[in-house]
Design a protein around this motif. Sequence first.
Motif, PDB file in Angstrom:
ATOM      1  N   ARG A 217       0.817  -1.211   0.000  1.00  0.00           N
ATOM      2  CA  ARG A 217       0.000   0.000   0.000  1.00  0.00           C
ATOM      3  C   ARG A 217       0.854   1.266   0.000  1.00  0.00           C
ATOM      4  O   ARG A 217       0.390   2.341  -0.388  1.00  0.00           O
ATOM      5  N   PHE A 218       2.090   1.140   0.463  1.00  0.00           N
ATOM      6  CA  PHE A 218       3.042   2.257   0.445  1.00  0.00           C
ATOM      7  C   PHE A 218       4.428   1.649   0.617  1.00  0.00           C
ATOM      8  O   PHE A 218       4.564   0.491   1.039  1.00  0.00           O
ATOM      9  N   PRO A 219       5.474   2.380   0.277  1.00  0.00           N
ATOM     10  CA  PRO A 219       6.823   1.828   0.445  1.00  0.00           C
ATOM     11  C   PRO A 219       7.078   1.413   1.887  1.00  0.00           C
ATOM     12  O   PRO A 219       6.775   2.166   2.820  1.00  0.00           O
ATOM     13  N   ALA A 220       7.602   0.229   2.066  1.00  0.00           N
ATOM     14  CA  ALA A 220       7.824  -0.304   3.406  1.00  0.00           C
ATOM     15  C   ALA A 220       8.651   0.669   4.238  1.00  0.00           C
ATOM     16  O   ALA A 220       9.677   1.183   3.785  1.00  0.00           O
ATOM     17  N   GLY A 221       8.181   0.925   5.453  1.00  0.00           N
ATOM     18  CA  GLY A 221       8.891   1.800   6.365  1.00  0.00           C
ATOM     19  C   GLY A 221       8.572   3.271   6.236  1.00  0.00           C
ATOM     20  O   GLY A 221       9.069   4.075   7.032  1.00  0.00           O
ATOM     21  N   SER A 222       7.739   3.637   5.261  1.00  0.00           N
ATOM     22  CA  SER A 222       7.511   5.064   4.999  1.00  0.00           C
ATOM     23  C   SER A 222       6.442   5.682   5.894  1.00  0.00           C
ATOM     24  O   SER A 222       6.448   6.891   6.116  1.00  0.00           O
ATOM     25  N   ARG A 223       5.507   4.870   6.416  1.00  0.00           N
ATOM     26  CA  ARG A 223       4.496   5.426   7.309  1.00  0.00           C
ATOM     27  C   ARG A 223       3.811   4.301   8.082  1.00  0.00           C
ATOM     28  O   ARG A 223       4.022   3.114   7.798  1.00  0.00           O
ATOM     29  N   TYR A 224       2.993   4.705   9.058  1.00  0.00           N
ATOM     30  CA  TYR A 224       2.296   3.757   9.923  1.00  0.00           C
ATOM     31  C   TYR A 224       0.900   3.482   9.385  1.00  0.00           C
ATOM     32  O   TYR A 224       0.173   4.407   9.018  1.00  0.00           O
ATOM     33  N   GLN A 225       0.521   2.201   9.345  1.00  0.00           N
ATOM     34  CA  GLN A 225      -0.857   1.818   9.055  1.00  0.00           C
ATOM     35  C   GLN A 225      -1.116   0.452   9.654  1.00  0.00           C
ATOM     36  O   GLN A 225      -0.510  -0.542   9.254  1.00  0.00           O
ATOM     37  N   TYR A 226      -2.006   0.418  10.602  1.00  0.00           N
ATOM     38  CA  TYR A 226      -2.339  -0.808  11.325  1.00  0.00           C
ATOM     39  C   TYR A 226      -2.914  -1.832  10.349  1.00  0.00           C
ATOM     40  O   TYR A 226      -3.821  -1.522   9.582  1.00  0.00           O
TER      41      TYR A 226
END
Length: 426
Positions: A217-226
């Motif tokens: 859903r987004f580049p790994a490590g770039s933001r938080y999403q449960y």
Amino acid sequence: MPLTPAPRPRPDAGPRAGRFRLRPGLRPGLRLRIRPRLRRPSLVALLGASCLGGLLLAPTAGASADGGADGRGERALQRQLEELVATPGGPPGVIVVLQRDGSPRVLRAGVADLESGRPIELTDHTRIGSTAKAFSGAVALRLVQQGELSLDSTIGDTLPRLPQAWWPVTLRQLLNHTSGLPDYSEDQEFLDLLLADPRRAFDPRRLLDFVADQELRFPAGSRYQYSNSDNIAVALMAEAATHKTYEDLLRRIVYRPLGLTDTSLPLGYEMPEPYMHGYAVAPPAPPEDVSEALSASGVWASGGIISTPRDMTRFIRGYAAGELTSREILHEQRRWIRGASEPAGPGRNRAGLAIFRYDTRCGVVLGHTGNFPGYTQLIAATPDGRRSLTFSLTTQVNARLTPDLVERLRTIEENAVCALLGPRRG
């Protein structure tokens, strides 16, 4: 909420066959009656970010603080628990365990079972929901300490059968929900299968197959999403590294060292006796018992554990203090980032590796929340593990189902932390 079934799948059809479609114009969140007439919101909440859901009750005669709660904080907390149970849409029962260095203090209101009217006990079983993610964290961090995994171990290193697009994701990113993995529990085909048969027995080790055709859903490590997918992957990595089942690892690494005698990870829908009954509460309809409405196989390492308030207290005291790992790994676990548990815990939330930091007006506790149709949980302890709090409700409360009740619950949870710690000094 009516469903229109698609044609039955052929006997050789794959796991994605046999979808059930919502009729046009119906919205998620409308009421669905499924066994035993389980309402749609309870099921939606299970399958959304929180993991896996009325009757106005007066405070019961059994609502009391064991041993006589001393101090204004505990007395005020007891009154708030009774008011929570008496609130339309509130839980039929609640138990709070406050433990300092000595024996636990138990505060409770309502009942464990509306039919019998008995009070909730420390040894009553309950579905712990996403607090199970802390258990998978405990397994993973112990394996890191033992050198069988690294926080930099990747999906590509350990689980090459999973999509190549996911290979760069590390164990650290799975544990702090910055992986970007798509959440299998939000996949429409998974939802359809569960709606068709809430007690369906899933192969828990194939749950990620539901989203195997999706990119990150987004580049790994770039933001938080449960994401519920994260802890499924954690358990699979632990199995791959040790060649042991996740259930066996839980017994060896967590249950035995911490003395958890009433905790298990079943794959069916039955609850072990005795248990606090979980209810779907949506006034003006009467509460309906959903304790055994759903199979735990659809959540597995992400939310399928059954435990008791006594065992959860033992677990969080040891886990928060780092009893299962080293000081070095504990330091890595407590690298806090912006992120909240689901449902949000008391005070300001920040995320670590399979643990959350709750900054309250009275001090800091570390822990995890969870909910499952019929149940809501908070487990928390001071960083040294010497003071702890276990908070169990017999209905599901989360931002998707009951946003107003969530905020009220968070206030009561913060007051429970203050009853545990006392007012902040200085």
